[in-house]
Structures are given as C-alpha cells and as structure tokens.
Design a protein around this motif. Structure first.
Motif, PDB file in Angstrom:
ATOM      1  N   ASN A  24      -1.701   5.518   5.906  1.00  0.00           N
ATOM      2  CA  ASN A  24      -2.315   4.181   5.878  1.00  0.00           C
ATOM      3  C   ASN A  24      -2.347   3.546   7.266  1.00  0.00           C
ATOM      4  O   ASN A  24      -3.263   2.780   7.584  1.00  0.00           O
ATOM      5  CB  ASN A  24      -1.554   3.275   4.910  1.00  0.00           C
ATOM      6  N   MET A  31      -5.701  12.559   0.413  1.00  0.00           N
ATOM      7  CA  MET A  31      -4.618  11.974  -0.375  1.00  0.00           C
ATOM      8  C   MET A  31      -3.889  13.036  -1.193  1.00  0.00           C
ATOM      9  O   MET A  31      -2.671  12.984  -1.348  1.00  0.00           O
ATOM     10  CB  MET A  31      -5.152  10.868  -1.288  1.00  0.00           C
ATOM     11  N   GLN A  35       1.077   3.761  -3.395  1.00  0.00           N
ATOM     12  CA  GLN A  35       0.537   5.113  -3.319  1.00  0.00           C
ATOM     13  C   GLN A  35       1.636   6.168  -3.424  1.00  0.00           C
ATOM     14  O   GLN A  35       1.432   7.226  -4.022  1.00  0.00           O
ATOM     15  CB  GLN A  35      -0.261   5.276  -2.023  1.00  0.00           C
ATOM     16  N   MET A  60      -4.680  10.932  -7.702  1.00  0.00           N
ATOM     17  CA  MET A  60      -4.965  10.023  -6.595  1.00  0.00           C
ATOM     18  C   MET A  60      -6.429   9.586  -6.611  1.00  0.00           C
ATOM     19  O   MET A  60      -6.750   8.456  -6.236  1.00  0.00           O
ATOM     20  CB  MET A  60      -4.635  10.691  -5.256  1.00  0.00           C
ATOM     21  N   VAL A 105       2.546   6.463  -7.128  1.00  0.00           N
ATOM     22  CA  VAL A 105       1.547   7.255  -7.844  1.00  0.00           C
ATOM     23  C   VAL A 105       1.688   8.730  -7.483  1.00  0.00           C
ATOM     24  O   VAL A 105       1.600   9.611  -8.348  1.00  0.00           O
ATOM     25  CB  VAL A 105       0.128   6.748  -7.537  1.00  0.00           C
ATOM     26  N   GLY A 106       1.918   9.007  -6.199  1.00  0.00           N
ATOM     27  CA  GLY A 106       2.078  10.389  -5.770  1.00  0.00           C
ATOM     28  C   GLY A 106       3.254  11.073  -6.441  1.00  0.00           C
ATOM     29  O   GLY A 106       3.190  12.261  -6.782  1.00  0.00           O
ATOM     30  N   MET A 142       0.794  -1.232   0.000  1.00  0.00           N
ATOM     31  CA  MET A 142       0.000   0.000   0.000  1.00  0.00           C
ATOM     32  C   MET A 142       0.826   1.282   0.000  1.00  0.00           C
ATOM     33  O   MET A 142       0.642   2.135  -0.877  1.00  0.00           O
ATOM     34  CB  MET A 142      -0.980  -0.012   1.172  1.00  0.00           C
ATOM     35  N   MET A 160       2.944   8.271   3.186  1.00  0.00           N
ATOM     36  CA  MET A 160       1.861   7.348   2.836  1.00  0.00           C
ATOM     37  C   MET A 160       1.748   6.212   3.865  1.00  0.00           C
ATOM     38  O   MET A 160       0.655   5.738   4.162  1.00  0.00           O
ATOM     39  CB  MET A 160       2.089   6.762   1.440  1.00  0.00           C
ATOM     40  N   PHE A 215      -6.693   6.868  -9.113  1.00  0.00           N
ATOM     41  CA  PHE A 215      -6.027   5.655  -8.637  1.00  0.00           C
ATOM     42  C   PHE A 215      -6.829   4.968  -7.533  1.00  0.00           C
ATOM     43  O   PHE A 215      -6.900   3.737  -7.484  1.00  0.00           O
ATOM     44  CB  PHE A 215      -4.625   5.992  -8.124  1.00  0.00           C
ATOM     45  N   ASN A 216      -7.429   5.752  -6.645  1.00  0.00           N
ATOM     46  CA  ASN A 216      -8.214   5.174  -5.545  1.00  0.00           C
ATOM     47  C   ASN A 216      -9.393   4.353  -6.050  1.00  0.00           C
ATOM     48  O   ASN A 216      -9.924   3.498  -5.322  1.00  0.00           O
ATOM     49  CB  ASN A 216      -8.723   6.279  -4.611  1.00  0.00           C
TER      50      ASN A 216
END
Length: 409
Positions: free
Chosen positions: A335, A314, A113, A129, A116-117, A109, A331, A132-133
């Motif tokens: 999480n 996010m 993330q 984001m 992607v960020g 996770m 991240m 992607f979510n």
C-alpha cells in the motif's frame, strides 16, 4: 463469511465516505481562499502521512492484531467528519484535518487487507482478494456521485455528515461482528516482527512493490490530469469528463472478481506482466487519442489492465505474507508503494504540463509502467532454491513468454 462481509462493508463504507468528500474539497478550499499551492498541500498532507504510517501500522498489526487498528481508524474517520464541520474555517485547518485523515487511512488499509489475506483459503488467494477489492472500487465509483448529489441538493456539510455516518457504521459493525483480537491468526502465532531489512531484501516482494508503485503512478496521472486534458484540448462537458474517469474505475472494479479467479488458475507472474503491459498501452493510448471515443476506449482498457495486475499482485502478496508470517507488514509495504505512486504521478504530470505538453506525461507514465514490468521479469526470474508455489515456485512468466516451457500455474 461473517468476518469477510464485515471487512468488506467496513472498507466500502470508509472509501465511499472519503469519495463523497474528496472531489468536493478543491472547490471548498477555493471558496476559503486557497490557491493552487494550498489545494495541492491539502491533498499532499493526506498522501504523505498515509505513506509514512502505512508500513508502521501494518507491522504493528502483526503483533497487536488487526481489529484494534480497523476500529480505531474508522473511529478517527468519523471524528474527522465532525472536525470538517466544526473547524474547517481556513485552509490551514483543512491541511491539518487531512493530515489526521491520512493517519486513519494508514491504520485501516493494511490491517483490513492482512485480515482478508489470512482468512483466504490456500490456492484461493486471488479469488478472495479479487472479491474483496470490489469494495474499494465500488466505493471509489459511488462516492463522488453521492457527494455531488448531496452538495447540489444541500451543502458541503451534508457530504461531511454522510462521510461520518458511513465511517461510524463501519466502526460499530467491526466492534460487534469481528472476533476478539485473541482469536486472530496474527496474535495466536505470537511471533516477533520480521526485521525491515529482511523484508526489503526479498527480491520478489520488491518487484511487486515496484510494479504496484508504477501502476499507481499512472492512476495518479489519469485521475488528476485526464480531466484537464479533456477540458483544455477537447472542451468536453463536465458529465463527459466525469464519465471518462469513472469508466476506468468501474471496469477495474468489475474485473476484480473474475481476474481473482483467473489468478488462482493461471500463472500469477504472467498475469502481472500481461496486466501491466495492457495498462501501459492504455495510458499511451490517451496521448494518441483524437476524440471522446478513443479516450473512453483507453480508459476502459486501463481498467481491464488494472483489474488483471491488481488481482495478481494482491494474490502474490498474500502468499508472501503468509509465508513470512508478516501479512500486515507486507500489505503495508504494498500500500505504501501505491501511495508513493499516486503522489509521484500527479507531480510528474504537473511538471510535464508546465515544461512540455500535458499529453507527453501519459507517454512517460506508460514507459515507466512498462519498464517496471521488465524489472519485475528480471527480479522474479526462476531460482532453483525457491519452491514457493504461490510466487517464485510457480511456473515462471519469463519462461512462458520465452516459450521455454509449455504450461504453468
């Protein structure tokens, strides 16, 4: 685009695979002789290891790159499905397997993330984001449906096999399609990891952590005990109960992309406040609901609030991670807040059910989420010295609410 698509599908495959199995585990464990405490331990072992290891793996991915953790985590997921088939002959083995599965989840996770960020364009963090979510929420929605169909048509092993194949496919795609580790932004920076103390002293990051944790606490309550309430007080069918839970997840998933676009154009702090209060009102509405229609409306409203607050949080976390050069650590912390909240939500609702009435759990959850929004407003109030356009430097939501300034980002 290739990197984004690979990460999207890898997470979708992993979450769908887990979603296929997890709703069936209580029944499977019960068939092995597990009572309530042991069933709780099966789920708690996953949550506890995930919570402990999330910040560790997130921070390590800042130094070693994202790809090794994504590939390793998905590979362990595939092996876990084999372990379920070969070794889950008693409750103790199920707890041990879920323990390992929690470690794998903690690898995937924050690394995914953070990746992607880092590829999100400046000013487009919310849009990226949010899109992607969608992979996460689609997996959470489709997984249980597929798992139930497989179990009814074949047996539990078919669900385990499907979970393993999904994870293995995601793992192979990540190996083949993700660029080499040396080309990742985190590795090219060659910076030392930020001390935990510095991250934890960041008031804005702490505020995001608190809201995310309290929102997840409400998710834990809704997912774990809305079915109990619907069955005990309303005697709804299994199909209606499943629809109540699925509605919130689906709506939250479908709103991720539009709310992500909104987060790039509106004041992100203000969106956290609005989304948090909408979600809190929806959870309180569950306590007051007199019939199926009211419960369905509350579930949909909770999905809308969740879509708003998640996208904004996010986007703000990405800005903070980029600014600190510690995207994985940030991240990991966000999480971790989610995992702690999910665990606390189920425990609090269970305690309220034993001591008072189950309905009161939802008003307690709503109060905690609304309180976290107030804490967020206080901790992220305007500071002259902070000029970060993505978080503290954006037009303050507190000022917007108070009517002190007319417009904002």
């Amino acid at each position: 685009m290739k990197v984004f698509a690979t990460l999207f599908f890898s997470l979708f495959a992993a979450v769908t695979g887990v979603g296929i199995v997890v709703p069936l585990l209580p029944v499977y464990a019960h068939s092995l002789g597990a009572g309530g405490i042991y069933i709780a331990l099966i789920f708690a072992s996953f949550s506890l290891t995930r919570t402990v290891f999330l910040p560790c793996f997130g921070r390590l991915s800042d130094r070693m790159g994202r790809k090794p953790f994504i590939v390793t985590g998905l590979g362990i997921y595939a092996l876990v499905s084999i372990a379920f088939i070969l070794f889950s002959r008693n409750v103790e083995s199920l707890i041990a397997i879920r323990f390992v599965q929690g470690i794998a989840s903690a690898m995937i996770m924050p690394a995914v993330q953070a990746y992607v960020g880092e590829i999100a364009p400046k000013g487009g963090e919310g849009r990226t984001m949010g899109r992607f979510n969608l992979s996460l929420f689609l997996g959470l929605s489709l997984g249980p449906l597929i798992g139930g169909a497989l179990n009814d048509r074949f047996d539990m092993n078919a669900a385990f096999i499907c979970m393993g194949l999904a994870a293995a496919l995601g793992c192979l795609l990540s190996v083949w399609l993700l660029p080499p580790v040396r080309s990742e932004a985190a590795v090219r920076r060659k910076t030392h990891s930020l001390p935990w103390g510095r991250l934890l002293r960041d008031g804005d990051l702490a505020a995001l952590f608190i809201v995310r944790m309290m929102y997840a606490l409400c998710i834990g309550m809704v997912w774990s005990f809305l079915p109990v309430l619907a069955d005990a007080e309303f005697h709804f069918s299994a199909a209606r109960i499943g629809l109540l839970v699925t509605l919130g997840v689906l709506v939250s998933g479908l709103t991720q992309t539009p709310m992500g676009y909104l987060a790039d154009r509106a004041n992100r702090k203000f969106l956290v406040i609005v989304g948090g209060l909408i979600a809190a009102a929806a959870v309180y509405g569950i306590e007051l609901a007199p019939d199926f229609g009211s419960l369905a409306a509350a579930s949909i409203l909770f999905g809308v609030g969740g879509g708003i607050v998640t996208s904004a949080i996010m986007a703000l976390a990405v800005v903070r991670g980029n600014r600190a050069g510690a995207m994985g650590a940030v991240m990991g912390l966000i999480n971790m807040g989610h995992s702690i909240g999910m665990l606390l939500g189920a425990l609090l609702a269970g305690l309220m059910m034993e001591v008072l009435q189950l309905r009161f759990a939802f008003s307690a959850g709503a109060a905690l989420l609304a309180g976290s929004v107030v804490v967020f407003m206080i901790m992220t109030r305007p500071r002259t010295a902070d000029t970060d356009p993505g978080l503290a430097g954006s037009v303050s939501a507190v000022a917007l609410v108070a009517g002190k300034i007319p417009t904002g980002r």
